[in-house]
Design an enzyme around this catalytic site. Structure first.
Site, PDB file in Angstrom:
ATOM      1  N   THR A  15     -16.711  50.052 -25.430  1.00 16.07           N
ATOM      2  CA  THR A  15     -17.153  49.389 -25.789  1.00 16.07           C
ATOM      3  C   THR A  15     -16.308  47.814 -27.082  1.00 16.07           C
ATOM      4  OG1 THR A  15     -19.484  50.100 -26.199  1.00 16.07           O
ATOM      5  CG2 THR A  15     -19.057  49.159 -28.069  1.00 16.07           C
ATOM      6  N   THR A  65     -19.012  51.644 -32.816  1.00 17.03           N
ATOM      7  CA  THR A  65     -18.674  52.500 -31.450  1.00 17.03           C
ATOM      8  C   THR A  65     -19.012  54.181 -30.942  1.00 17.03           C
ATOM      9  OG1 THR A  65     -17.424  52.389 -29.309  1.00 17.03           O
ATOM     10  CG2 THR A  65     -16.476  52.394 -30.918  1.00 17.03           C
ATOM     11  N   GLY A  66     -19.596  54.490 -30.428  1.00 15.31           N
ATOM     12  CA  GLY A  66     -19.527  55.513 -29.937  1.00 15.31           C
ATOM     13  C   GLY A  66     -21.254  56.499 -28.849  1.00 15.31           C
ATOM     14  N   ASP A  85     -26.654  52.041 -29.084  1.00 17.18           N
ATOM     15  CA  ASP A  85     -26.897  50.652 -30.559  1.00 17.18           C
ATOM     16  C   ASP A  85     -26.504  49.896 -30.729  1.00 17.18           C
ATOM     17  OD1 ASP A  85     -24.134  52.027 -29.692  1.00 17.18           O
ATOM     18  OD2 ASP A  85     -24.028  51.856 -31.871  1.00 17.18           O
ATOM     19  N   GLY A 102     -24.539  56.204 -28.233  1.00 20.49           N
ATOM     20  CA  GLY A 102     -25.295  55.009 -29.324  1.00 20.49           C
ATOM     21  C   GLY A 102     -26.628  55.408 -29.400  1.00 20.49           C
TER      22      GLY A 102
END
Ligand code: ASP
Length: 368
Positions: A235, A286-287, A266, A289
């Site tokens: 992302t 980022t991760g 997210d 979501g």
């Protein structure tokens, strides 16, 4: 105590100095006898107003063992191009919003990242893109989700913010709006890269294997059905403080690999993946979501600063701590209203770059 997973860089505040010099200039100019030393000082002071620009390309970096020097070079070049483009806008008195949009468009166009071209595939073998942008000067925001044919989702998010009365549009409705706005459409095949397609095939095989498991095992595995973070991410996002003191942030993604049924993470959720407020900070996350939505990460960081008097670094540490406690991974980048940067993540790495008023560009991938 300073956490070694994060960095925070202070940019010297020269506003008072600038004010004093500016008064001096006015008086001197009237007398038409400006001395050249003073002029030099004014120029330096005015061009040295604090600002900051920071970007990320996802917190799911390739394992170090898989990162060849050539590939690392490509990541660094793409991050440098995006960082330079945003920096050039801000340094020439441009807006934080323009810097954020421009840098994200470059990262969307790069096939290295999971946004725009190079987006991951859904379980149905399609690409569905999400993005958001926020203007910290007025708390205006725009977000788009489940886009299938928009080359640069971040620009459509900006159009939602600036040319519609809404904050978020998804799916067909968002694409109808895009058509009205004359936005560039592409075929689904535009987003496809061989690497992402191979990842999709791996995910599909793993999913099919899991479905064949006996019911008891399958029940346990169900929450793992959606394929996970590391090395499938990328992302992209950016956060900026311009010379006028305006903050902006944006995020763009293809979402989680093998995601299903119109899932939205997210990245396009204002307050989860993106947030900007001139009183506090600009953040892009980022991760995984789902966890970032549940914690409301980006807004949590801003609120911790606004109501809890935390620094951007402390606030990010707390918010990502909550994500970690729930079992999520990922991180954030951001800049506060004074030009302090934050990069905080609980993964092995995060593609990232930053540049402050001193013009020094720093690109990093793994923990330093
Ligand atoms: N946060 C994004 C999502 O959940 C994925 C990522 O950051 O890589 O959609």
């Amino acid at each position: 105590m300073k956490n070694k997973n994060s960095i925070s860089i202070k940019v010297k505040n020269r506003r008072d100095f600038i004010g004093d010099v500016a008064k001096g200039v006015g008086a001197a100019a009237m007398g038409a006898c400006l001395n050249s030393n003073l002029l030099a000082n004014v120029w330096t002071a005015q061009t040295a107003q604090k600002f900051g620009f920071i970007i990320h390309g996802g917190a799911g970096t390739l394992e170090k063992s898989k990162m060849t020097p050539e590939l690392e070079q490509q990541y660094r070049a793409a991050l440098t191009e995006a960082l330079t483009a945003g920096y050039n806008i801000i340094v020439k008195d441009g807006s934080s919003l323009d810097a954020v949009e421009t840098a994200i468009r470059i990262l969307e166009d790069s096939l290295l990242f999971n946004a725009g071209k190079g987006a991951v595939f859904t379980a149905a073998g399609t690409n569905e893109l999400d993005a958001s942008i926020m203007d910290g000067s007025n708390l205006m925001a725009g977000a788009v989700g489940v886009l299938k044919h928009i080359k640069n989702p971040i620009s459509l998010a900006r159009l939602v913010m600036e040319k519609s009365p809404h904050v978020m549009m998804v799916g067909e409705g968002a694409e109808t709006f895009a058509k009205q706005q004359g936005v560039r459409f592409v075929e689904q095949s535009y987003f496809r890269t061989e690497q992402r397609w191979n990842e999709y095939l791996e995910d599909k095989a793993a999913d099919e294997k899991q479905r064949k498991q006996p019911p008891a095992k399958k029940a346990k595995a169900v929450s793992k059905e959606y394929v996970t973070l590391n090395d499938k991410h990328g992302t992209v996002g950016a956060a900026a403080l311009d010379k006028k003191g305006n903050l902006a942030a944006g995020t763009s993604t293809g979402g989680l690999s093998y995601k299903r049924f119109g899932r939205i993470g997210d990245s396009p959720i204002i307050g989860a993946g993106t947030y900007a407020n001139n009183n506090t900070c600009a953040i892009s996350a980022t991760g995984d979501g789902e966890y970032f939505i549940r914690v409301g990460v980006a807004r949590d960081i801003s609120a911790l600063m606004e109501y809890g008097n935390k620094s951007v670094e402390e606030a990010a540490q707390i918010a990502i701590g909550k994500v970690g406690q729930l079992g999520g991974t990922g991180g954030v980048i951001g800049v506060d209203k004074n030009g302090n940067f934050v990069e905080f993540f609980n993964t092995d790495g995060m593609y990232r770059g930053r540049v402050g008023s001193d013009g020094k560009m720093i690109i990093e991938i793994y923990r330093s």
